[in-house]
Each structure stands twice: as structure tokens, then as C-alpha cells.
Write a protein that holds these residues in place. Sequence first.
Motif, mmCIF file in Angstrom:
data_model
loop_
_atom_site.group_PDB
_atom_site.id
_atom_site.type_symbol
_atom_site.label_atom_id
_atom_site.label_comp_id
_atom_site.label_asym_id
_atom_site.label_seq_id
_atom_site.Cartn_x
_atom_site.Cartn_y
_atom_site.Cartn_z
ATOM 1 N N ALA A 180 41.385 1.608 38.271
ATOM 2 C CA ALA A 180 40.613 0.881 37.264
ATOM 3 C C ALA A 180 39.121 0.914 37.548
ATOM 4 O O ALA A 180 38.302 0.758 36.644
ATOM 5 N N ALA A 200 43.284 2.718 33.445
ATOM 6 C CA ALA A 200 42.080 1.892 33.565
ATOM 7 C C ALA A 200 41.971 0.920 32.395
ATOM 8 O O ALA A 200 41.615 -0.252 32.561
ATOM 9 N N PRO A 222 38.646 -5.541 36.902
ATOM 10 C CA PRO A 222 39.451 -4.732 37.797
ATOM 11 C C PRO A 222 39.803 -5.450 39.077
ATOM 12 O O PRO A 222 40.826 -5.191 39.682
#
Length: 232
Positions: A168, A207, A217
Motif C-alpha cells: 500500500a 493498494a 496505509p
Amino acid sequence: MTAKTRVMLVDDHALCRSGLTELLQHRGNMDVVVATGDPAQVVPMLREYQPDLMVLDLRLAKIDGLSVLRMIRAEGCETPVVILTMSDSEDDMSAALRAGVRGYLLKDMEPEEVIDAIGRAARGEMVVASAMMLKFAQILQTGPKGSVMGSLVASLTEREREVLDHVARGQSNKVIAKALTISHNTVKMHVRHIMDKLNLRSRVEAAVFAFEYSNSPEGVKAAGDINLKVKS
């Protein structure tokens, strides 16, 4: 024998055109059928050479790349376009995505990453530079998907959530392997398992998934831990 991908390059820097041609033809097994730095030649060349994919610079001396893209679409040319640029601006990428590009790559990417991304774009995938993945997620974000996404994240092992956390952030397998002190092949295995469990097709989608679930993230791993605790 599989036919080579036929590529057209549009970049007003002769050195960039030459270098990318060399890269794609000799290391990427692609065929650069035509290259130009003159926007006025783009439509005629597209019609003459009919490439499978166009790689277009965003910053041209006479006209910007997005104007070129709009021009060729207005002429009825549907050739897939991948942007290759120095600009890491979220606004530029957002405008490119709205214009219908198949990819947004940066000129400071590693050569093998560029080859791989252009090859995948030619096969129909959406490709985005690793460094732009979080900005891409922000552009596409539609909000968390609640318990459905939570259960999917909870299906991941602790290590898989760690790997997803790094994906991510737009990090490569090599960087992830170093950060987690595991082998490159082990990272590839974890990424493959993550894709299978979350029903994703690419790192970009991973992501986006991570961003949509937690809006950060840094929260992916923690969110998964919470779900596991609830289930137990």
C-alpha cells in the motif's frame, strides 16, 4: 511465436526516445514501430503504423501530452496510451486518468519496472508507478466497504497483512523483502496469496483496497489484528 507488442513513442527529447527504444526493443522484446517528438505527426503516424500501444510524455514543448491524447481521441483513434513522465503531481495523474489513459509511469522508475509495466499495459492491465500508488488510491477512493472488507482483511495472516501494508506504500518486492528480512521469493509468494484471498488482479488494486479499508496505509495491519481478535 508470440507477436511482439508494437509500440509508438511520443517524446520531444531525442535522447529519451532513443533510450526507451533501445530498452523496449532489446530488453523488453517489443517493437518500437515509430517515434516522434512532433505532436502534429501523431495522428498520421497512428493511422499509418497502427501500434498496439502509445507511450506518451506529459510535457511536450509545443503542446502538453493530455492535449495530444484528447486530439487523437477526437480523431477516433482508440490506441491505448501510457503516460511516461517526470511529473509526480496528483493533479496531473488525475487529469490523465480522466482522459482515459491505461497507465501512469515515472521516468525515474527502474528500467525493468518500465518494461514490465508497459508489457502489462499492452496486455490490458492498468499500470501505475509504485511511487504513485497511494495518490492513485486517493483519486479512486470511494470509501470503506465495512464488514465485507473487514472479513477479507481478517482472512490474511499476520505476515500477509504486513506485506499488504508495504504494498500500500508503493514499495517493490525487493524493498519489502529487506524491510521484513525475508527473501524476495517469499515476498512474491505472500503477494500472490494476498491477491488470491482478496480477489485482486494487481498491486495497484491491492493498494486501493488497503487505502479504502483504512484510509491510511499504516492502519491496514492494525485493522486486520482487530478483526482477528473479534473472530477469536
